[in-house]
Design a protein around this motif. Structure first.
Motif, short mmCIF file in Angstrom:
data_model
loop_
_atom_site.label_atom_id
_atom_site.label_comp_id
_atom_site.label_asym_id
_atom_site.label_seq_id
_atom_site.Cartn_x
_atom_site.Cartn_y
_atom_site.Cartn_z
N ARG A 40 25.25 8.26 -25.72
CA ARG A 40 23.88 8.08 -26.44
C ARG A 40 23.32 6.61 -25.73
O ARG A 40 22.00 6.56 -25.92
CB ARG A 40 23.88 8.01 -27.84
N LEU A 41 24.00 5.93 -25.10
CA LEU A 41 23.51 4.55 -24.37
C LEU A 41 22.38 4.92 -23.49
O LEU A 41 22.74 6.05 -22.59
CB LEU A 41 24.72 4.08 -24.09
N PRO A 42 21.50 4.17 -23.02
CA PRO A 42 20.63 4.53 -22.17
C PRO A 42 21.16 4.14 -20.81
O PRO A 42 20.76 2.90 -20.28
CB PRO A 42 19.36 3.63 -22.45
N TRP A 43 22.04 5.07 -20.27
CA TRP A 43 22.62 4.52 -19.16
C TRP A 43 21.94 4.20 -17.83
O TRP A 43 22.25 3.30 -17.02
CB TRP A 43 23.78 5.64 -18.76
N ARG A 44 20.77 4.90 -17.84
CA ARG A 44 19.73 4.54 -16.46
C ARG A 44 19.42 3.02 -16.52
O ARG A 44 19.40 2.41 -15.63
CB ARG A 44 18.70 5.61 -16.64
N VAL A 45 18.91 2.81 -17.86
CA VAL A 45 18.54 1.05 -17.84
C VAL A 45 19.43 0.37 -17.58
O VAL A 45 19.54 -0.82 -16.98
CB VAL A 45 17.79 1.24 -19.21
N ILE A 46 20.90 0.68 -18.47
CA ILE A 46 22.07 -0.08 -18.13
C ILE A 46 22.36 -0.42 -16.64
O ILE A 46 22.66 -1.59 -16.16
CB ILE A 46 23.40 0.39 -18.84
N TRP A 89 10.52 0.75 -19.94
CA TRP A 89 11.42 1.52 -20.89
C TRP A 89 11.42 0.84 -22.43
O TRP A 89 11.48 1.60 -23.34
CB TRP A 89 12.98 1.43 -20.36
N GLY A 90 11.34 -0.60 -22.54
CA GLY A 90 11.16 -1.26 -23.58
C GLY A 90 10.05 -1.14 -24.31
O GLY A 90 10.20 -0.74 -25.70
N GLN A 139 7.26 2.78 -28.53
CA GLN A 139 6.05 3.94 -28.91
C GLN A 139 6.83 4.96 -29.41
O GLN A 139 6.34 5.73 -30.61
CB GLN A 139 5.79 4.35 -27.42
N GLN A 140 8.17 4.95 -29.34
CA GLN A 140 9.15 6.07 -30.12
C GLN A 140 9.76 5.80 -31.39
O GLN A 140 10.23 6.81 -32.00
CB GLN A 140 9.99 6.77 -29.13
N ALA A 141 9.57 4.69 -31.63
CA ALA A 141 10.13 3.81 -32.89
C ALA A 141 9.42 4.69 -34.03
O ALA A 141 8.24 4.98 -34.22
CB ALA A 141 10.08 2.62 -32.89
N THR A 142 10.25 5.00 -35.23
CA THR A 142 9.77 5.39 -36.42
C THR A 142 9.43 4.36 -37.55
O THR A 142 8.83 4.86 -38.41
CB THR A 142 11.03 6.23 -36.94
N ILE A 175 18.86 -5.61 -28.36
CA ILE A 175 18.08 -5.13 -29.68
C ILE A 175 17.31 -4.04 -29.40
O ILE A 175 17.11 -2.98 -30.25
CB ILE A 175 17.31 -6.45 -30.16
N LEU A 176 16.84 -4.07 -28.16
CA LEU A 176 16.01 -2.75 -27.73
C LEU A 176 16.96 -1.54 -27.74
O LEU A 176 16.60 -0.46 -28.17
CB LEU A 176 15.37 -2.88 -26.23
N MET A 177 18.23 -1.89 -27.14
CA MET A 177 19.02 -0.63 -27.19
C MET A 177 19.28 -0.40 -28.67
O MET A 177 19.55 1.10 -29.02
CB MET A 177 20.24 -0.93 -26.50
N SER A 178 19.50 -1.15 -29.52
CA SER A 178 19.88 -0.90 -31.28
C SER A 178 18.52 0.11 -31.71
O SER A 178 18.95 1.15 -32.42
CB SER A 178 19.79 -2.17 -31.88
N ILE A 179 17.09 -0.28 -31.33
CA ILE A 179 16.21 0.43 -31.69
C ILE A 179 16.19 1.74 -31.15
O ILE A 179 16.01 2.80 -31.75
CB ILE A 179 14.96 -0.54 -31.27
N ASP A 180 16.70 1.74 -29.87
CA ASP A 180 16.56 3.29 -29.00
C ASP A 180 17.50 4.12 -29.59
O ASP A 180 17.26 5.29 -29.92
CB ASP A 180 16.80 2.72 -27.60
#
Length: 369
Positions: A13-19, A290-291, A296-299, A355-360
């Motif tokens: 579930r990590l955002p591997w494209r960004v990583i 991405w950030g 925008q997708q945060a709840t 932190i962004l990956m944590s929110i994602d």
């Protein structure tokens, strides 16, 4: 019938494209530093690479921290960093004429930690306010104090570039939280009125000279304006495709000062040309985009404001550095993250990404449930 996954779900579930994009930027930065050293891993590329992968590992670990931890620790972390900034003023180490570091076994620069922490603190403040209270004066002055206190302490070190970034990160959160536009317009007008006073009575001599050189680059081409002149020569001489790897002359013949730190983009552009520069900028823009999408997708309101503020912090790094090396802004000592040699900006940007990956991660969990 269920099948056993080859990759554990938390890793998948990590955002591997960004990583992978971040790894590509960091690896390219080490290639540029290798060339800047004349084709040697020492003294910059090797140590930069080791720090990069250590800090990237830390960012991946940070991505597993739940959002509630960031929310509960935002204001306490802010207080700790402000205390550290006060200690810098009292007992900080001096280097290069600036007093920005604390020696506690290792040398720390608290102002770098304040860049993401001010975003967390302002986001937490507005998260605690009912949405209807945001447009009232009581929702403005506490945030202004949150931003102004560390910014003033950092500017006194002196580190005007970092102070401006701290202000920028906090103001972006205020804007996105719903503070009325008229207050930003009023603040801009007040700033324009105060600017001449600050120029004459607040800025240090070298800071005033940088502004004057920005306005008239040819007034002192061999003195204060030397950095900018050589930087523009290096960028221009690269042309469309560049002179080729290890074939740069401005950096290799030591015409370009700080070609491995603040002006590393000029070193890169001379060898890789306009095409290489545009591809590097595109890579940064994809990370920043991405950030913004994470926000925008945060709840939750806290997550939305935090993600947008951290993405903006990365944008400020890139935009200020590129403007500086191209002569579009005064020199303020902001490096190009993940490319310039040094650990401070690298650490800050990877902390923001963690932190962004944590929110994602939390966003994906919410969608799945």
């Amino acid at each position: 019938m269920s099948r056993t996954r080859l990759v554990p779900d938390p890793i998948a579930r990590l955002p591997w494209r960004v990583i992978l994009l971040v790894v590509a930027i960091g690896a390219f930065g080490q290639v540029v530093l290798y060339s800047a050293a004349g084709g040697s891993l020492q003294p910059w590329a090797l140590s930069q690479g080791i720090r990069f992968f250590v800090l990237l590992g830390a960012a991946l670990a940070i991505s597993y921290v739940p959002e509630r931890v960031w929310k509960s620790s935002a204001l306490p972390a802010y207080v700790v960093i402000v205390i550290a900034l006060v200690l810098v003023e009292l007992v900080g180490a001096v280097r290069g004429g600036s007093q920005r570091w604390l020696d506690v076994g290792i040398r720390l620069q608290p102002s770098e930690f304040m860049k993401p922490v001010i975003v967390l603190a302002c986001a937490r403040f507005y998260d605690m306010l009912p949405p209807g209270e945001t447009r009232r004066f009581g929702a403005i002055w506490p945030a202004a104090l949150l931003i102004g206190i560390p910014a003033a302490l950092i500017a006194k070190q002196p580190d005007l570039g970092t102070a401006l970034m701290v202000c920028g990160g906090g103001i972006i959160v205020m804007f996105l939280a719903g503070v009325p536009m008229r207050l930003f317009i009023g603040g801009a007008l007040a700033l324009s009125i105060a600017a001449p006073i600050a120029f004459n009575y607040v800025l240090h001599d070298y800071q005033r000279n940088r502004v004057l050189i920005f306005l008239d680059p040819e007034s002192d081409p061999l003195g204060t304006g030397y950095h900018i002149s050589q930087s523009k020569i290096a960028i221009g001489s690269g042309g469309l495709w560049g002179k080729g790897f290890l074939n740069g002359t401005q950096s290799h013949l030591d015409y370009l000062p700080e070609g491995h730190t603040d002006f590393v983009f000029a070193t890169m552009a001379e060898e890789w040309g306009l095409v290489g520069g545009c591809l590097l900028i595109l890579a940064f823009l994809l990370v920043i985009r991405w950030g913004v999408n994470v926000g925008q997708q945060a709840t939750t309101r806290f997550a939305r404001l935090t993600a947008a503020g951290l993405a903006t912090t990365i944008f400020f790094y890139v935009a200020i550095n590129l403007s500086m090396v191209m002569g579009l802004a005064p020199v303020v000592g902001i490096p190009l993250p993940l490319v310039s040699f040094g650990s401070s900006a690298q650490m800050t940007v990877l902390l923001c990404l963690g932190i962004l990956m944590s929110i994602d991660r939390q966003n994906r969990r919410a969608v799945r449930w």
